[in-house]
Design an enzyme around this catalytic site. Structure first.
Site, PDB file in Angstrom:
ATOM      1  CG  ASP A  47      -1.872   1.232   1.076  1.00  0.00           C
ATOM      2  OD1 ASP A  47      -1.589   2.240   0.866  1.00  0.00           O
ATOM      3  OD2 ASP A  47      -3.082   0.906   1.662  1.00  0.00           O
ATOM      4  CB  SER A 125      -5.260  10.784 -15.712  1.00  0.00           C
ATOM      5  OG  SER A 125      -6.295  11.105 -16.294  1.00  0.00           O
ATOM      6  CE1 TYR A 138      -7.757   9.887 -11.052  1.00  0.00           C
ATOM      7  CE2 TYR A 138      -7.860  11.380 -12.869  1.00  0.00           C
ATOM      8  CZ  TYR A 138      -7.465  10.116 -12.340  1.00  0.00           C
ATOM      9  OH  TYR A 138      -7.074   8.918 -13.161  1.00  0.00           O
ATOM     10  CE  LYS A 142      -3.854  10.002 -11.954  1.00  0.00           C
ATOM     11  NZ  LYS A 142      -3.104   8.759 -11.893  1.00  0.00           N
TER      12      LYS A 142
HETATM   13  N1  LIG Z   1      -8.809   3.440 -16.510  1.00  0.00           N
HETATM   14  C1  LIG Z   1      -8.692   4.977 -17.044  1.00  0.00           C
HETATM   15  O1  LIG Z   1      -9.510   5.385 -17.858  1.00  0.00           O
HETATM   16  C2  LIG Z   1      -7.570   5.688 -16.731  1.00  0.00           C
HETATM   17  C3  LIG Z   1      -7.522   6.781 -17.192  1.00  0.00           C
HETATM   18  C4  LIG Z   1      -6.271   7.693 -17.020  1.00  0.00           C
HETATM   19  C5  LIG Z   1      -5.497   7.237 -15.897  1.00  0.00           C
HETATM   20  N2  LIG Z   1      -5.868   6.229 -15.272  1.00  0.00           N
HETATM   21  C6  LIG Z   1      -4.751   5.917 -14.167  1.00  0.00           C
HETATM   22  O2  LIG Z   1      -4.167   4.801 -14.473  1.00  0.00           O
HETATM   23  C7  LIG Z   1      -4.016   4.089 -13.056  1.00  0.00           C
HETATM   24  C8  LIG Z   1      -4.329   2.654 -13.144  1.00  0.00           C
HETATM   25  O3  LIG Z   1      -5.644   2.788 -12.992  1.00  0.00           O
HETATM   26  P1  LIG Z   1      -6.680   1.685 -13.533  1.00  0.00           P
HETATM   27  O4  LIG Z   1      -7.486   2.206 -14.689  1.00  0.00           O
HETATM   28  O5  LIG Z   1      -5.847   0.269 -14.020  1.00  0.00           O
HETATM   29  O6  LIG Z   1      -7.534   1.429 -12.483  1.00  0.00           O
HETATM   30  P2  LIG Z   1      -7.938   0.097 -11.510  1.00  0.00           P
HETATM   31  O7  LIG Z   1      -8.246  -1.126 -12.094  1.00  0.00           O
HETATM   32  O8  LIG Z   1      -8.695   0.575 -10.413  1.00  0.00           O
HETATM   33  O9  LIG Z   1      -6.523   0.020 -10.667  1.00  0.00           O
HETATM   34  C9  LIG Z   1      -5.887   0.704  -9.638  1.00  0.00           C
HETATM   35  C10 LIG Z   1      -4.985  -0.043  -8.788  1.00  0.00           C
HETATM   36  O10 LIG Z   1      -4.357   1.182  -7.865  1.00  0.00           O
HETATM   37  C11 LIG Z   1      -4.383   0.250  -6.734  1.00  0.00           C
HETATM   38  N3  LIG Z   1      -4.366   1.043  -5.648  1.00  0.00           N
HETATM   39  C12 LIG Z   1      -5.433   1.950  -5.050  1.00  0.00           C
HETATM   40  N4  LIG Z   1      -4.992   2.504  -3.931  1.00  0.00           N
HETATM   41  C13 LIG Z   1      -3.632   2.258  -3.538  1.00  0.00           C
HETATM   42  C14 LIG Z   1      -2.905   2.323  -2.658  1.00  0.00           C
HETATM   43  N5  LIG Z   1      -3.233   3.133  -1.482  1.00  0.00           N
HETATM   44  N6  LIG Z   1      -1.859   1.698  -2.401  1.00  0.00           N
HETATM   45  C15 LIG Z   1      -1.294   0.782  -3.510  1.00  0.00           C
HETATM   46  N7  LIG Z   1      -2.048   0.514  -4.597  1.00  0.00           N
HETATM   47  C16 LIG Z   1      -3.591   1.230  -4.664  1.00  0.00           C
HETATM   48  C17 LIG Z   1      -5.486  -0.634  -6.718  1.00  0.00           C
HETATM   49  O11 LIG Z   1      -5.511  -1.673  -5.814  1.00  0.00           O
HETATM   50  P3  LIG Z   1      -6.741  -2.281  -4.705  1.00  0.00           P
HETATM   51  O12 LIG Z   1      -7.458  -3.254  -5.905  1.00  0.00           O
HETATM   52  O13 LIG Z   1      -6.024  -3.047  -3.783  1.00  0.00           O
HETATM   53  O14 LIG Z   1      -7.780  -1.235  -4.639  1.00  0.00           O
HETATM   54  C18 LIG Z   1      -5.529  -1.168  -8.066  1.00  0.00           C
HETATM   55  O15 LIG Z   1      -4.382  -1.969  -8.196  1.00  0.00           O
HETATM   56  C19 LIG Z   1      -4.258   5.170 -11.886  1.00  0.00           C
HETATM   57  O16 LIG Z   1      -3.254   5.981 -11.686  1.00  0.00           O
HETATM   58  C20 LIG Z   1      -5.414   5.713 -12.765  1.00  0.00           C
HETATM   59  O17 LIG Z   1      -5.376   7.168 -12.123  1.00  0.00           O
HETATM   60  C21 LIG Z   1      -6.752   5.369 -15.740  1.00  0.00           C
END
Ligand SMILES: NC(=O)c1ccc[n+]([C@@H]2O[C@H](COP(=O)([O-])OP(=O)(O)OC[C@H]3O[C@@H](n4cnc5c(N)ncnc54)[C@H](OP(=O)(O)O)[C@@H]3O)[C@@H](O)[C@H]2O)c1
Length: 275
Positions: A47, A125, A138, A142
């Site tokens: 974490d 992002s 958010y 970012k």
């Molecule tokens: N998907 C999109 O459309 C999108 C767009 C722009 C940017 N992003 C960025 O891409 C990155 C990955 O997101 P994703 O879309 O793959 O989302 P996701 O599937 O929700 O994955 C997020 C990950 O972050 C972990 N996490 C949350 N809080 C944490 C903490 N305190 N310590 C360690 N790990 C933590 C979660 O773990 P748990 O399962 O344990 O909660 C999960 O493994 C993020 O930074 C997000 O802001 C995503």
């Protein structure tokens, strides 16, 4: 790789292992560790807001003779609420996870990266370039991650360490469901007057987030961009993920603020509840 339980972190961990890297995949629960464990993917309980976990990660890396190729700061949470109504402790929490956690991990592993000539890959992002309504916290974190990445890049480039930012648009991961649930919880805590002011906006943003993510690229496609950021011999300072991100990041560079206001407001208006 932080945040490797789901989404693009899990996909990128697998992609990098497929390419022959040994990936330390940060997860928060034993069951996620069991799910991600594979050839070349070693789960670590991480974490990023827990100093003890970050220290243990640094010790694990220091004990390994192999050079550290990259730190991928990918973990993130989606929290949407109007600036007025988001409770201060939640504001702080978003920055704790989406900014300070990455800084802590980077600080802890920078000595190893300096030794190995490795790199930092920060997953930002499109929200690091444009801040839509309800994205204050958010996007704020970012935008800050983008700035910290610029500073760090200028500090450590002369020392042989690259810093690369990845800017995804919509990617089909868990984040949208999680984000909508969080936004609804937060909306339930708004006062009646705040509901009056922002209720429709919150609903519209939820719909936009859900449709934007559903029409986005796959996590595997995003993982290819992350892998490129990790492996490119001469990496760019920034990579976008998806056509939406490529377009939006270019537009906001050239359009005046009021024009961006019109674009994002018009886009959101289509999603307002009918009444
Ligand atoms: N998907 C999109 O459309 C999108 C767009 C722009 C940017 N992003 C960025 O891409 C990155 C990955 O997101 P994703 O879309 O793959 O989302 P996701 O599937 O929700 O994955 C997020 C990950 O972050 C972990 N996490 C949350 N809080 C944490 C903490 N305190 N310590 C360690 N790990 C933590 C979660 O773990 P748990 O399962 O344990 O909660 C999960 O493994 C993020 O930074 C997000 O802001 C995503």
């Amino acid at each position: 790789m932080t945040g490797a339980s789901t989404g693009m972190g899990a996909s990128a961990a697998r992609e990098l292992a497929r390419r022959g890297f040994h990936v330390l995949a940060g997860v928060r629960r034993d069951r996620d560790a069991d799910a991600i464990r594979a050839d070349g993917v070693e789960p670590v309980i991480l974490d990023i807001t827990e100093p003890e976990h970050v220290r243990a990660l640094a010790a694990r890396v220091a004990a390994d003779a192999r050079p550290l190729r990259a730190v991928v700061n990918n973990a993130g949470i989606q929290v949407n609420a109007p600036v007025e109504s988001l409770p201060m402790e939640r504001w702080r929490w978003v920055f704790e996870v989406n900014l300070f956690g990455h800084v802590a991990v980077t600080q802890a592993l920078l000595p190893a990266l300096l030794d190995s000539g490795g790199r930092v890959v920060n997953i930002s992002s499109v929200g690091g370039k444009v801040a839509m309504a309800t994205y204050g916290a958010y996007a704020g974190a970012k935008f800050a991650l983008e700035a910290v990445s610029d500073s760090l890049r200028r500090e450590v480039a002369p020392l042989g360490v690259h810093v690369v930012v990845v800017e995804p648009g919509g990617v089909r991961t868990e984040i949208a469901h999680r984000g909508v649930a969080t936004a609804n919880d937060l909306a339930a805590g708004m006062t009646p007057a705040q509901h009056e002011r922002y209720g429709g906006m919150v609903e519209a943003t939820n719909r936009l987030m859900a449709t934007g993510t559903a029409s986005g690229v796959t996590a595997d496609a995003a993982a290819l961009v992350i892998a490129k950021a990790v492996t490119a011999r001469r990496p760019r300072t920034r990579y976008t993920v998806g056509r939406d991100a490529a377009l939006i990041t270019r537009l906001v560079r050239v359009l005046p603020d009021r024009a961006v206001d019109r674009v994002v407001t018009t886009n959101l208006r289509r999603h307002y509840p009918k009444a």
